[in-house]
Write a protein that holds these residues in place. Structure first.
Motif, PDB file in Angstrom:
ATOM      1  N   ALA A   1      25.330  40.524  36.346  1.00 24.28           N
ATOM      2  CA  ALA A   1      25.772  39.439  37.191  1.00 24.28           C
ATOM      3  C   ALA A   1      27.192  38.877  36.923  1.00 24.28           C
ATOM      4  N   ALA A   2      27.156  38.442  35.736  1.00 27.33           N
ATOM      5  CA  ALA A   2      28.566  37.916  35.084  1.00 27.33           C
ATOM      6  C   ALA A   2      29.606  38.844  35.349  1.00 27.33           C
ATOM      7  N   MET A   3      29.285  40.059  35.132  1.00 27.11           N
ATOM      8  CA  MET A   3      30.311  41.197  35.115  1.00 27.11           C
ATOM      9  C   MET A   3      30.726  41.111  36.552  1.00 27.11           C
ATOM     10  N   LEU A   4      29.962  41.079  37.405  1.00 27.05           N
ATOM     11  CA  LEU A   4      30.155  41.352  38.928  1.00 27.05           C
ATOM     12  C   LEU A   4      31.039  40.013  39.180  1.00 27.05           C
ATOM     13  N   VAL A   5      30.653  38.680  38.703  1.00 26.79           N
ATOM     14  CA  VAL A   5      31.672  37.597  38.999  1.00 26.79           C
ATOM     15  C   VAL A   5      33.166  37.734  38.507  1.00 26.79           C
ATOM     16  N   SER A   6      33.093  38.266  37.296  1.00 30.28           N
ATOM     17  CA  SER A   6      34.387  38.219  36.666  1.00 30.28           C
ATOM     18  C   SER A   6      35.182  39.603  37.380  1.00 30.28           C
ATOM     19  N   VAL A   7      34.580  40.576  37.682  1.00 30.37           N
ATOM     20  CA  VAL A   7      35.398  41.550  38.244  1.00 30.37           C
ATOM     21  C   VAL A   7      35.914  40.947  39.527  1.00 30.37           C
ATOM     22  N   PHE A   8      34.993  40.334  40.619  1.00 29.97           N
ATOM     23  CA  PHE A   8      35.313  40.020  41.723  1.00 29.97           C
ATOM     24  C   PHE A   8      36.638  39.039  41.616  1.00 29.97           C
ATOM     25  N   ILE A   9      36.396  37.850  40.795  1.00 28.43           N
ATOM     26  CA  ILE A   9      37.472  37.019  40.514  1.00 28.43           C
ATOM     27  C   ILE A   9      38.882  37.648  40.213  1.00 28.43           C
ATOM     28  N   GLY A  10      38.597  38.579  39.035  1.00 34.08           N
ATOM     29  CA  GLY A  10      39.855  39.281  38.436  1.00 34.08           C
ATOM     30  C   GLY A  10      40.540  40.215  39.470  1.00 34.08           C
ATOM     31  N   VAL A  11      39.692  40.886  40.360  1.00 36.89           N
ATOM     32  CA  VAL A  11      40.320  41.840  41.265  1.00 36.89           C
ATOM     33  C   VAL A  11      41.199  41.137  42.310  1.00 36.89           C
ATOM     34  N   LEU A  12      40.539  39.916  42.772  1.00 37.23           N
ATOM     35  CA  LEU A  12      40.975  39.050  43.809  1.00 37.23           C
ATOM     36  C   LEU A  12      42.403  38.515  43.365  1.00 37.23           C
ATOM     37  N   ILE A  13      42.643  37.793  42.370  1.00 35.91           N
ATOM     38  CA  ILE A  13      43.732  37.232  41.654  1.00 35.91           C
ATOM     39  C   ILE A  13      44.622  38.168  41.430  1.00 35.91           C
ATOM     40  N   GLY A  14      44.231  39.125  40.769  1.00 38.26           N
ATOM     41  CA  GLY A  14      44.966  40.469  40.216  1.00 38.26           C
ATOM     42  C   GLY A  14      45.767  41.066  41.350  1.00 38.26           C
ATOM     43  N   ALA A  15      45.038  41.409  42.514  1.00 39.22           N
ATOM     44  CA  ALA A  15      45.720  41.927  43.527  1.00 39.22           C
ATOM     45  C   ALA A  15      46.636  40.928  44.490  1.00 39.22           C
ATOM     46  N   LEU A  16      46.180  39.665  44.624  1.00 37.21           N
ATOM     47  CA  LEU A  16      47.029  38.632  45.017  1.00 37.21           C
ATOM     48  C   LEU A  16      48.554  38.664  44.226  1.00 37.21           C
ATOM     49  N   ALA A  17      48.310  38.663  42.825  1.00 30.90           N
ATOM     50  CA  ALA A  17      49.460  38.513  42.038  1.00 30.90           C
ATOM     51  C   ALA A  17      50.274  39.753  42.367  1.00 30.90           C
ATOM     52  N   GLY A  18      49.661  41.090  42.384  1.00 28.65           N
ATOM     53  CA  GLY A  18      50.458  42.320  42.463  1.00 28.65           C
ATOM     54  C   GLY A  18      51.117  42.656  43.875  1.00 28.65           C
ATOM     55  N   MET A  19      50.568  41.973  44.790  1.00 26.95           N
ATOM     56  CA  MET A  19      51.111  42.333  46.150  1.00 26.95           C
ATOM     57  C   MET A  19      52.196  41.196  46.503  1.00 26.95           C
ATOM     58  N   SER A  20      52.222  40.201  45.526  1.00 25.80           N
ATOM     59  CA  SER A  20      53.016  39.036  45.933  1.00 25.80           C
ATOM     60  C   SER A  20      54.362  39.232  45.298  1.00 25.80           C
ATOM     61  N   ARG A  21      55.778  39.229  45.906  1.00 32.69           N
ATOM     62  CA  ARG A  21      56.613  39.354  45.288  1.00 32.69           C
ATOM     63  C   ARG A  21      57.661  38.100  45.194  1.00 32.69           C
ATOM     64  N   GLY A  22      56.599  36.761  45.057  1.00 32.53           N
ATOM     65  CA  GLY A  22      57.434  35.591  45.079  1.00 32.53           C
ATOM     66  C   GLY A  22      56.854  34.627  44.074  1.00 32.53           C
ATOM     67  N   ALA A  23      56.812  33.240  44.244  1.00 30.81           N
ATOM     68  CA  ALA A  23      56.317  32.370  43.393  1.00 30.81           C
ATOM     69  C   ALA A  23      54.710  32.639  43.202  1.00 30.81           C
ATOM     70  N   LEU A  24      54.132  33.117  44.319  1.00 32.69           N
ATOM     71  CA  LEU A  24      52.579  33.218  44.254  1.00 32.69           C
ATOM     72  C   LEU A  24      51.948  33.925  43.153  1.00 32.69           C
ATOM     73  N   GLY A  25      52.995  35.236  42.958  1.00 31.20           N
ATOM     74  CA  GLY A  25      52.372  35.836  41.822  1.00 31.20           C
ATOM     75  C   GLY A  25      52.671  35.382  40.500  1.00 31.20           C
ATOM     76  N   HIS A  26      53.893  34.759  40.287  1.00 31.70           N
ATOM     77  CA  HIS A  26      54.072  34.285  38.971  1.00 31.70           C
ATOM     78  C   HIS A  26      53.180  33.038  38.669  1.00 31.70           C
ATOM     79  N   GLY A  27      52.740  32.079  39.620  1.00 30.41           N
ATOM     80  CA  GLY A  27      51.756  31.202  39.605  1.00 30.41           C
ATOM     81  C   GLY A  27      50.526  31.575  39.139  1.00 30.41           C
ATOM     82  N   LEU A  28      49.983  32.596  39.769  1.00 32.97           N
ATOM     83  CA  LEU A  28      48.529  33.058  39.310  1.00 32.97           C
ATOM     84  C   LEU A  28      48.684  33.899  37.847  1.00 32.97           C
ATOM     85  N   MET A  29      49.671  34.312  37.894  1.00 32.32           N
ATOM     86  CA  MET A  29      49.836  34.729  36.106  1.00 32.32           C
ATOM     87  C   MET A  29      49.932  33.853  35.106  1.00 32.32           C
ATOM     88  N   TRP A  30      50.595  32.792  35.483  1.00 30.78           N
ATOM     89  CA  TRP A  30      50.595  31.326  34.777  1.00 30.78           C
ATOM     90  C   TRP A  30      49.144  30.981  34.602  1.00 30.78           C
TER      91      TRP A  30
END
Length: 305
Positions: free
Chosen positions: A101-130
């Motif tokens: 269950a903890a793995m599913l939580v971490s993968v869901f959050i990680g995929v969501l944030i990583g996908a948003l940061a990877g698709m963003s070409r502006g400040a959103l991606g840099h903010g999420l990586m920060w």
């Protein structure tokens, strides 16, 4: 006919489907195959065990306290005469469920944030990586203990002693393990989004969401699966650590970590009490790590196996 040569059957190249090719590469990693069998046996033991070994975890036999392995008690007994095998079967379901269950939580959050940061070409991606780097810099164990102290009483009142602690441990462990997944997913997205097939889909009018769901994410799942297997092992160790420190499940709920915590004062006269749950944790964690190694080799097409 002159100029024509017939290829021998041995020279013919076999063509495998992607899933079959993945299995073929994985099956050549012997430690990973053995580890998968051991993990399946461990899961089958904790799932089917209560139907085979019908001894209750609360049955006490004070006369048989701290006895070693015997036909009546294959894993021995604790200081109260409770059967360690029955308590390990019960606790194994909790420990493995927390890890998955903890793995599913971490993968869901990680995929969501990583996908948003990877698709963003502006400040959103840099903010999420920060934000990701900020979480990576936090001390994990002290923060884990602080969150357990702050929220366990409230969740116990709402969901009960076992349910509240289970939800809290899963959310806290999963919420502190998503950062490596997010960085992996972002790196994959930054690479894949520039590929020709994604450019073609974009030129045909595919929306960003369709590009992610249909084209980018399926091709980025390999590292995510590998990171997920590692997260299962890390979550099992984290839950065992909390239980060993007395901050996990209630004392009457025997997880593998709780069994180790209860056995720490009897190592000189009852070493079997700690040996069996410690061995189960060791087997589960090592097997999951070897499975992750096998999946890494199987999903990496650049490796020659």
């Amino acid at each position: 006919m002159a100029g024509l040569t017939l290829a021998s059957p041995s020279a013919e190249r076999r063509v495998y489907s992607p899933w079959r090719e993945t299995w073929r590469r994985y099956s050549r990693h012997r430690p990973a195959v053995v580890s998968a069998v051991l993990l399946l046996l461990l899961i089958a033991a904790v799932v089917i065990g209560p139907f085979v070994w019908r001894v209750s975890i609360s049955d006490m036999d004070v006369v048989a306290g701290l006895q070693g392995p015997s036909p009546a008690h294959p894993f021995g007994t604790d200081d109260l005469g409770q059967d360690i095998l029955a308590r390990m079967i019960y606790g194994g379901r909790i420990s493995l469920a927390v890890g998955l269950a903890a793995m599913l939580v971490s993968v869901f959050i990680g995929v969501l944030i990583g996908a948003l940061a990877g698709m963003s070409r502006g400040a959103l991606g840099h903010g999420l990586m920060w934000l990701t780097d900020l979480f990576l810099s936090l001390p994990q164990l002290p923060l884990l203990l602080l969150l357990i102290y702050l929220f366990r009483d409230g969740l116990k009142q709402v969901f009960g002693p076992e349910g509240g602690i289970f939800i809290l441990i899963v959310l806290v462990i999963g919420g502190l393990r998503w950062m490596p997944v997010a960085r992996l997913v972002r790196a994959q997205f930054l690479s894949i989004r520039e590929k020709e097939f994604v450019e073609a889909a974009r030129a045909l009018g595919a929306s960003p969401l369709r590009q992610v769901v249909k084209h980018i994410l399926p091709n980025a799942l390999g590292p995510v699966i590998i990171a997920g297997t590692i997260d299962v092992a890390a979550a099992i160790i984290a839950e065992s650590t909390l239980s060993f420190l007395g901050l996990g499940f209630p004392p009457d709920t025997p997880t593998w970590g709780r069994l180790l915590y209860d056995a720490k004062d009897f190592l000189d006269i009852g070493p079997h009490w700690a040996l069996f749950p410690g061995g189960a944790i060791f087997i589960a964690v090592v097997a999951i790590n070897f499975i992750g190694d096998g999946l890494r080799d199987a999903l990496d097409a650049r490796r020659v196996i």
